[in-house]
Design a protein around this motif. Sequence first.
Motif: not given
Lengths: 229, 304
Positions: A76, A79, A92, A107-108, B1-2, B4-5, B9, B211, B214-215, B217-221, B224, B304
């Motif tokens: 991660p 990326r 989305l 998400v990060i 933020m985390r 709440q997000f 979800e 979702e 994309i998560m 792809l953008v490097g969400a752990s 997460f 992953v």
Amino acid sequence: MIRFENVTKVYARGARPALDAIDLEVERGEFLFLVGASGSGKSTFLRLVLREERPSAGRIFVAGKELSTLSTWKVPHLRRQIGAVFQDFRLLPNKTVFENVAFALQVIGKPRHHILTTVPDTLELVGLGGKEKRLPHELSGGEQQRVAIARAFVNRPSILLADEPTGNLDPTTSVGIMRLLDRINRTGTTVVMATHDDEIVDQMRKRVVELESGQMVRDQSRGVYGSAR
Amino acid sequence: MRLQFILSEIGIGLRRNLSMAVSVILVTFVSLTFVGAAGLLQLQIGEMKDDWYDQVEVTIYLCPQDSDVPTCAGGQISDEQTEALREELDSPAMADYVEAAYYESQEEAYDAFQERFADEWWAQGLTPDQMQASFRVALVDPSQYQVVADQFTGRQGVEDVRDPRAVVEPLILVMNRLSLVAAGIAGIMLLAAVLLITTTIRLSAMSRRRETGIMRLVGASNLFIQLPFMLEGAIAATIGAVMAVAGLWFGMRYLVEDWLAQSVQFIPYVGTDEVWMIAPVLVAVAIALAAISSVVTLSRYTKV
């Protein structure tokens, strides 16, 4: 920034390699076109950089890390240094433009105040200022791709990968997208773009690497789309 | 933020798969109710054993005036016979088995009876003559009661030798079987719950592939990406557990405490306190179920 050392990728045992002994180095801040027919290995190249695939042989270095020895839980973080844009946008559909871009930061785990300042800046950069509240289906194809680019770039990655980003767009719109990618490249971001679009390649005059059946047949600075043939 | 997000979800996931979430809740509810019932039955058995085995006394009932038992043919037991029995109980030969022996006369039996059933109308009409004298024999080792029973059964003047365990043991046996049945049903239901939670998580993961793609792809752990799915399963299962606890509580309150305890009084019953005792266990089981299901499913669907 990206270095391939004798990289081979074979998907199925016994099949023809998707990439065959590729040696390639992309410098920081460079703009590279990856050209070649469908099935020549362009997408495999990009997937290897993102470590969605692992090479069958050879070594790959991205942003100073060797990918084959990189443990899974560090992927991660790799990326987060790479932005990626695709032909089909991959937005989305039930999130607004703002939310789509903010999603990449949420998400990060970026803090809210960071998101609230960075996302509008990035949308302004890609030319979507004032369209934050639109939904993707209310936008034109070119605008949707700009949202996708904003999402890829919002975390200021050092590498931007684009897999046929203009594949679904008309020539005029494509030029706009290319201007945008060029502008991003000028901020110091390394851009690798796989494409079929000869007009664009010929116009931009950047480094061109041509793949054919998994082999690198041309590496030309300030190149054009089809000079080897 | 985390946080709440992640919460939002989870909300989206639960709403999107509402019918699956409800079925997970119901299956965990039913399965944990059976687990709880099995647990409560075991507690009940324990309670009964404590109550009856501690006070294990063999009671030697002496012949009253009119008894049909052959050994009572001579009418009410004579003082000599009583005295002989007492001496034998206190003799060195029985010392290995008998801890102590108390004589309860007819008057004492009457007093004890009147005290116990003070409010009962039918107890008022009895007289001491109708009561039965007895020896209460406390045993050194309760499991040796058969020796004492054999020794005194069939003596002239002895009507009957009784061990309270003879009454309780079949009851305990029945309850043991019942708790086994409950545990068996619980096992099957738990399996169903795991499979259902697995399916739910899988569906949820499938419906949010875009979702999660994309998560990634953008490097969400990994955590997460997976946490919302895990918590969805855990929340649904926990609601099921809470419902099971509530169901057991109401069952206990109205079936056992209000009804059974009033109509069959000689048994000590478990109550709502015991329900609270097993409640954490049920919630823990629910969370474990969800955790097992998550691990099984997510490693395959959101890697992953």
